[in-house]
Design a protein around this motif. Structure first.
Motif, short mmCIF file in Angstrom:
data_model
loop_
_atom_site.label_atom_id
_atom_site.label_comp_id
_atom_site.label_asym_id
_atom_site.label_seq_id
_atom_site.Cartn_x
_atom_site.Cartn_y
_atom_site.Cartn_z
N TRP A 55 36.69 132.70 90.51
CA TRP A 55 35.23 132.58 90.48
C TRP A 55 34.77 131.28 91.14
CZ3 TRP A 55 30.56 134.38 90.27
CH2 TRP A 55 29.49 133.53 89.97
N PHE A 56 35.40 130.17 90.79
CA PHE A 56 34.98 128.89 91.35
C PHE A 56 35.26 128.78 92.85
CE2 PHE A 56 35.34 127.52 86.83
CZ PHE A 56 34.00 127.21 86.66
N SER A 112 28.56 130.01 84.20
CA SER A 112 28.14 129.85 85.59
C SER A 112 27.79 131.20 86.22
CB SER A 112 29.25 129.16 86.38
OG SER A 112 28.92 129.09 87.73
N CYS A 113 28.61 132.20 85.96
CA CYS A 113 28.39 133.53 86.54
C CYS A 113 27.11 134.17 86.00
CB CYS A 113 29.59 134.43 86.25
SG CYS A 113 29.41 136.12 86.84
N ARG A 167 31.30 131.78 93.08
CA ARG A 167 30.21 130.89 92.70
C ARG A 167 29.29 130.61 93.89
NH1 ARG A 167 31.30 125.01 90.24
NH2 ARG A 167 31.13 124.31 92.37
N PRO A 178 39.03 132.57 86.33
CA PRO A 178 38.06 131.48 86.49
C PRO A 178 38.24 130.71 87.80
CG PRO A 178 38.99 131.43 84.29
CD PRO A 178 39.74 132.47 85.05
N ALA A 224 33.21 129.34 83.51
CA ALA A 224 33.01 130.30 84.60
C ALA A 224 32.04 131.41 84.18
CB ALA A 224 34.35 130.89 85.02
N LEU A 263 38.07 127.10 80.85
CA LEU A 263 37.70 127.52 82.20
C LEU A 263 36.94 128.85 82.18
CD1 LEU A 263 40.83 126.61 84.35
CD2 LEU A 263 38.53 125.66 84.53
#
Length: 134
Positions: free
Chosen positions: A53-54, A22-23, A58, A50, A19, A15
């Motif tokens: 963040w999601f 993605s970040c 995000r 994580p 994450a 995760l």
């Protein structure tokens, strides 16, 4: 208990990796809640980071036209040529222009050849063949 801890560690690593990717790949303006430099340490907090963040950081994906979201995606990057109607229109107009020019050259060549044939017919009287006397 060891299996549970191992599973939690693997889940956190997977995760956190997803994450972080993605970040770090998100546009700076699209990141929500905190700036990027603060999200990176938050993401490293086991399991909670994580997930935070999601859920909170995000960028919200833009819905495609015609889907339940109803929002039109904001295009920031280049459009593929086969998806760009302006490009396709320009191709069609260029091809039509080339076709017209080619057609005009063919007609001009045809007129020139017909003129040459008419001049030959009017300038040269027909030659009669002499038959041998027997």
């Amino acid at each position: 208990m060891v299996r549970l801890m191992l599973f939690a560690f693997v889940a956190h690593v997977v995760l956190a990796a997803i994450a972080l990717i993605s970040c770090l790949s998100a546009d700076k303006a699209d990141i929500r809640a905190l700036p990027r430099f603060l999200w990176v340490p938050v993401i490293l907090v086991p399991l909670v980071g994580p997930i935070a963040w999601f859920l909170a950081g995000r960028p919200v994906p833009a819905a495609r036209p015609g889907t339940a979201g109803g929002r039109v995606a904001d295009r920031r990057g280049p459009i593929a040529p086969d998806d760009n109607p302006e490009f396709l229109t320009s191709l069609a107009s260029e091809q039509a222009k080339k076709d017209r020019e080619l057609f005009e050259r063919w007609e001009e060549d045809l007129r020139r050849r017909e003129g040459e044939i008419r001049r030959r017919e009017t300038d040269d009287p027909p030659v009669e063949e002499k038959r041998p006397e027997a």
